[in-house]
Motif scaffolding. Structure first.
Motif, PDB file in Angstrom:
ATOM      1  N   SER A  94      45.078  13.409  28.781  1.00  0.00           N
ATOM      2  CA  SER A  94      46.168  12.437  28.681  1.00  0.00           C
ATOM      3  C   SER A  94      45.646  11.011  28.684  1.00  0.00           C
ATOM      4  O   SER A  94      46.054  10.182  27.864  1.00  0.00           O
ATOM      5  CB  SER A  94      47.152  12.628  29.834  1.00  0.00           C
ATOM      6  N   VAL A  95      44.742  10.715  29.614  1.00  0.00           N
ATOM      7  CA  VAL A  95      44.222   9.353  29.711  1.00  0.00           C
ATOM      8  C   VAL A  95      43.423   8.996  28.460  1.00  0.00           C
ATOM      9  O   VAL A  95      43.543   7.890  27.919  1.00  0.00           O
ATOM     10  CB  VAL A  95      43.357   9.199  30.973  1.00  0.00           C
ATOM     11  N   THR A  96      42.608   9.941  27.968  1.00  0.00           N
ATOM     12  CA  THR A  96      41.763   9.658  26.805  1.00  0.00           C
ATOM     13  C   THR A  96      42.593   9.319  25.573  1.00  0.00           C
ATOM     14  O   THR A  96      42.375   8.294  24.910  1.00  0.00           O
ATOM     15  CB  THR A  96      40.854  10.863  26.497  1.00  0.00           C
ATOM     16  N   THR A  97      43.553  10.184  25.239  1.00  0.00           N
ATOM     17  CA  THR A  97      44.352   9.929  24.042  1.00  0.00           C
ATOM     18  C   THR A  97      45.333   8.774  24.251  1.00  0.00           C
ATOM     19  O   THR A  97      45.672   8.067  23.302  1.00  0.00           O
ATOM     20  CB  THR A  97      45.117  11.193  23.616  1.00  0.00           C
ATOM     21  N   GLY A  98      45.792   8.579  25.488  1.00  0.00           N
ATOM     22  CA  GLY A  98      46.655   7.431  25.762  1.00  0.00           C
ATOM     23  C   GLY A  98      45.916   6.119  25.558  1.00  0.00           C
ATOM     24  O   GLY A  98      46.447   5.181  24.942  1.00  0.00           O
ATOM     25  N   VAL A  99      44.696   6.039  26.068  1.00  0.00           N
ATOM     26  CA  VAL A  99      43.886   4.828  25.880  1.00  0.00           C
ATOM     27  C   VAL A  99      43.557   4.637  24.402  1.00  0.00           C
ATOM     28  O   VAL A  99      43.615   3.510  23.884  1.00  0.00           O
ATOM     29  CB  VAL A  99      42.602   4.907  26.725  1.00  0.00           C
ATOM     30  N   ALA A 100      43.210   5.723  23.710  1.00  0.00           N
ATOM     31  CA  ALA A 100      42.889   5.623  22.281  1.00  0.00           C
ATOM     32  C   ALA A 100      44.090   5.087  21.495  1.00  0.00           C
ATOM     33  O   ALA A 100      43.937   4.220  20.619  1.00  0.00           O
ATOM     34  CB  ALA A 100      42.461   6.983  21.743  1.00  0.00           C
TER      35      ALA A 100
END
Length: 338
Positions: free
Chosen positions: A131-137
């Motif tokens: 979640s954090v990875t794709t949210g930041v991306a």
């Protein structure tokens, strides 16, 4: 004859006093609703039984402390996190529509969770990382596109809406391509739900939200300086590029943490900052008011979700979507009249 500084000083003091009192009143109401939620369950517990259960005493101590308390506390903490995320992006964009669920960040975080659910074992740690990875991306893509020919809050909102539409389509495609059981589970979770949460699932997210909240508190003065305008911010020593990047990362961290545990709970981040601003009569979008209002909105929505269709417990996202839709219509009508 020069104007006396006493009157402006008194005005600032009065505003601060009103702000603190308003935030305190909202917090008290949120805690009262949370206590009512602790009393509510398959059977109603009296206030005395509930208070004893919080202290670990009485026949209902286990039910209250182990089953109801994690859900209620999650509603308060996650609501505060969503309120903070909404305040961050509404200050960055200087637009009441600049919310993570409007500009695609919730959908982007949900994409990471979907990929973990469909391609790997959905452990809490992997869900959080996805979640954090794709949210930041997603946030970096929207931010980079909005910086073309100079940063513009309105451009960020418009680009975010377009990115959100594309990501929602991608999420639907992922669900359609997955196995039936996985698709059913993913679709149910995509509504945003606090059902069935226990202490093992929420303690780490609570710690993450606390760290992010401290980071936002340290950046709050710079955030309000930047909200006054680029020229004013630069003259007061604000490094706008670095400031915006840090605020985007902190805001995405708040919304992605909630999404990793409870799914995308929409419209709290949109409505809470503006409601908090109006209740405290603040000129900008203050963080503390947004946080306590977000906590109140989510815990009240969750209590409503448990009672409307009893004995069926609705996902809290169903309630926040309905209430948020009404709020969005009201906001758009008000902006058009301007």
């Amino acid at each position: 004859m020069p104007a006396s500084p006493v009157a402006p000083t008194r005005g600032v003091a009065a505003h601060r006093r009103r702000y603190v009192l308003a935030c305190g009143a909202i917090s008290v109401v949120a805690l009262a609703v949370a206590f009512a939620a602790l009393c509510h369950g398959t059977t109603w517990s009296s206030p005395g039984e509930t208070f004893a259960g919080i202290l670990g005493r009485g026949d209902k101590a286990f039910v209250i402390s182990e089953w109801r308390a994690p859900r209620v506390l999650a509603a308060l903490v996650f609501g505060a996190a969503l309120g903070l995320a909404g305040a961050v992006f509404q200050n960055l964009t200087r637009n009441p529509l600049g919310s993570p669920d409007i500009i695609g960040l919730d959908a982007g975080a949900w994409t990471g969770a979907l990929l973990v659910i469909t391609l790997a074992s959905a452990t809490p740690a992997l869900l959080a990382v996805g979640s954090v990875t794709t949210g930041v991306a997603t946030a970096l893509v929207v931010y980079a596109l909005s910086r073309q020919q100079g940063f513009s809050g309105l451009r960020l909102v418009v680009i975010g809406i377009a990115v959100n539409a594309m990501i929602v389509a991608l999420n639907q495609w992922i669900i359609l391509r997955s196995d039936l059981d996985v698709a059913i589970a993913a679709t149910a979770w995509s509504a945003g739900s606090l059902n069935g949460l226990d202490w093992s699932e929420v303690l780490l997210p609570f710690g993450v939200v606390a760290v992010l909240a401290v980071g936002l508190a340290l950046c709050s003065r710079t955030m309000h300086q930047a909200a006054l305008g680029d020229e004013v911010a630069v003259t007061t020593g604000v490094r706008l590029g670095r400031h915006r990047l840090v605020m985007v990362l902190l805001g995405v961290g708040c919304t992605a943490t909630v999404t990793a545990v409870a799914g995308p709970i929409v419209f709290v981040a949109l409505a809470a900052p503006q409601i908090g601003r109006r209740l405290t009569r603040s000129a900008g979008v203050p963080l503390a008011a947004a946080a306590v209002t977000g906590a109140l909105v989510l815990v009240a929505s969750d209590l409503l979700a448990q009672t409307l269709a009893k004995p069926i417990v609705l996902p809290v996202g169903v309630i926040t979507t309905a209430l948020g839709g009404l709020y969005l219509i009201w906001l758009l009508v008000k902006e058009v009249k301007r």
